[in-house]
Motif scaffolding. Sequence first.
Motif, PDB file in Angstrom:
ATOM      1  N   PHE A 101      60.560   9.946  47.540  1.00  6.90           N
ATOM      2  CA  PHE A 101      61.239   8.665  47.682  1.00  6.90           C
ATOM      3  C   PHE A 101      62.574   8.657  46.935  1.00  6.90           C
ATOM      4  N   VAL A 102      62.574   9.159  45.691  1.00  9.50           N
ATOM      5  CA  VAL A 102      63.812   9.196  44.894  1.00  9.50           C
ATOM      6  C   VAL A 102      64.856  10.059  45.602  1.00  9.50           C
ATOM      7  N   ARG A 103      64.456  11.234  46.052  1.00  2.16           N
ATOM      8  CA  ARG A 103      65.389  12.134  46.735  1.00  2.16           C
ATOM      9  C   ARG A 103      65.960  11.480  48.007  1.00  2.16           C
ATOM     10  N   SER A 104      65.103  10.841  48.771  1.00  2.00           N
ATOM     11  CA  SER A 104      65.539  10.206  50.009  1.00  2.00           C
ATOM     12  C   SER A 104      66.538   9.082  49.747  1.00  2.00           C
ATOM     13  N   ARG A 105      66.218   8.212  48.810  1.00  2.00           N
ATOM     14  CA  ARG A 105      67.100   7.071  48.525  1.00  2.00           C
ATOM     15  C   ARG A 105      68.408   7.520  47.870  1.00  2.00           C
ATOM     16  N   ALA A 106      68.343   8.514  46.997  1.00  2.00           N
ATOM     17  CA  ALA A 106      69.557   9.007  46.342  1.00  2.00           C
ATOM     18  C   ALA A 106      70.495   9.627  47.369  1.00  2.00           C
ATOM     19  N   GLN A 107      69.956  10.340  48.338  1.00  2.00           N
ATOM     20  CA  GLN A 107      70.788  10.937  49.384  1.00  2.00           C
ATOM     21  C   GLN A 107      71.447   9.870  50.252  1.00  2.00           C
ATOM     22  N   LYS A 108      70.831   8.694  50.313  1.00  2.00           N
ATOM     23  CA  LYS A 108      71.405   7.591  51.087  1.00  2.00           C
ATOM     24  C   LYS A 108      72.391   6.764  50.262  1.00  2.00           C
ATOM     25  N   GLY A 109      72.633   7.178  49.006  1.00  2.00           N
ATOM     26  CA  GLY A 109      73.639   6.521  48.191  1.00  2.00           C
ATOM     27  C   GLY A 109      73.133   5.417  47.289  1.00  2.00           C
ATOM     28  N   HIS A 110      71.840   5.370  47.038  1.00  2.00           N
ATOM     29  CA  HIS A 110      71.292   4.349  46.147  1.00  2.00           C
ATOM     30  C   HIS A 110      71.206   4.886  44.731  1.00  2.00           C
ATOM     31  N   GLY A 111      71.314   3.980  43.775  1.00  2.00           N
ATOM     32  CA  GLY A 111      71.276   4.338  42.362  1.00  2.00           C
ATOM     33  C   GLY A 111      69.892   4.157  41.766  1.00  2.00           C
TER      34      GLY A 111
ATOM     35  N   TYR B 247      69.075  14.360  39.096  1.00  2.00           N
ATOM     36  CA  TYR B 247      70.378  13.800  39.463  1.00  2.00           C
ATOM     37  C   TYR B 247      71.159  13.408  38.219  1.00  2.00           C
ATOM     38  N   ASP B 248      72.451  13.669  38.259  1.00  2.00           N
ATOM     39  CA  ASP B 248      73.373  13.109  37.284  1.00  2.00           C
ATOM     40  C   ASP B 248      73.868  11.826  37.946  1.00  2.00           C
ATOM     41  N   TRP B 249      73.352  10.692  37.510  1.00  2.00           N
ATOM     42  CA  TRP B 249      73.601   9.439  38.217  1.00  2.00           C
ATOM     43  C   TRP B 249      75.063   9.021  38.136  1.00  2.00           C
TER      44      TRP B 249
ATOM     45  N   ARG C 189      74.491  -1.115  44.880  1.00  2.00           N
ATOM     46  CA  ARG C 189      73.730   0.068  45.274  1.00  2.00           C
ATOM     47  C   ARG C 189      72.734   0.493  44.200  1.00  2.00           C
ATOM     48  N   GLY C 190      72.811  -0.106  43.005  1.00  2.00           N
ATOM     49  CA  GLY C 190      71.810   0.166  41.980  1.00  2.00           C
ATOM     50  C   GLY C 190      72.239   1.111  40.878  1.00  2.00           C
ATOM     51  N   PHE C 191      73.530   1.296  40.706  1.00  2.00           N
ATOM     52  CA  PHE C 191      74.010   2.136  39.611  1.00  2.00           C
ATOM     53  C   PHE C 191      74.250   1.273  38.379  1.00  2.00           C
ATOM     54  N   SER C 192      74.073   1.859  37.194  1.00  2.00           N
ATOM     55  CA  SER C 192      74.267   1.112  35.949  1.00  2.00           C
ATOM     56  C   SER C 192      75.760   0.851  35.727  1.00  2.00           C
ATOM     57  N   GLY C 193      76.048  -0.067  34.846  1.00  2.00           N
ATOM     58  CA  GLY C 193      77.436  -0.376  34.526  1.00  2.00           C
ATOM     59  C   GLY C 193      78.186   0.839  34.000  1.00  2.00           C
TER      60      GLY C 193
END
Length: 175
Positions: free
Chosen positions: A84-94, A121-123, A156-160
Amino acid sequence: MSMMKRRSTPESLRPAEGEAPPAGLSPDGVRGRALAMLTRREHSRVELERKLGDLGVQAPLVTAVLDELAERKLQSDERFAEVFVRSRAQKGHGPRSIGAELRSRGLDAEQVAAALAASGYDWSERAAEVRQDRFGRVLPADPREKARQLRFLQYRGFSGADCARALRCEVQEED
């Protein structure tokens, strides 16, 4: 967050109050349904419990079947989280939006943290790549445009901190 349609079980498959589950939902039938779901994609235990419960399967039978599948390593929340993490990260989610989705699918905070850490991942770098894919290589000079890109990354869910780094540096392309 993505909007997912929840398929409802047709009335013909739902048992009436106090009635036994429909024919074919013996332990072998329940196991077969669960395996069929798992062959299409990984599911968390909570998702499988909900889907089998929607079919009218009694909770003790669901628990027994899912315990067996987990013991045989056919169902794994850790494997589900990794995919799930790999799939969502590839779609550009944080990590924030991915974590929220994992929690909504029944994983606890510890499992979510472990899956995000194990992803490798290096977020901050991923946020910069997502920004570049959406807005191009040129960093925004205009404060309004910078704020717009910041909002996009936060949505998209990335931190500040990850967003700030993404808006300060260009992604280095490998040769």
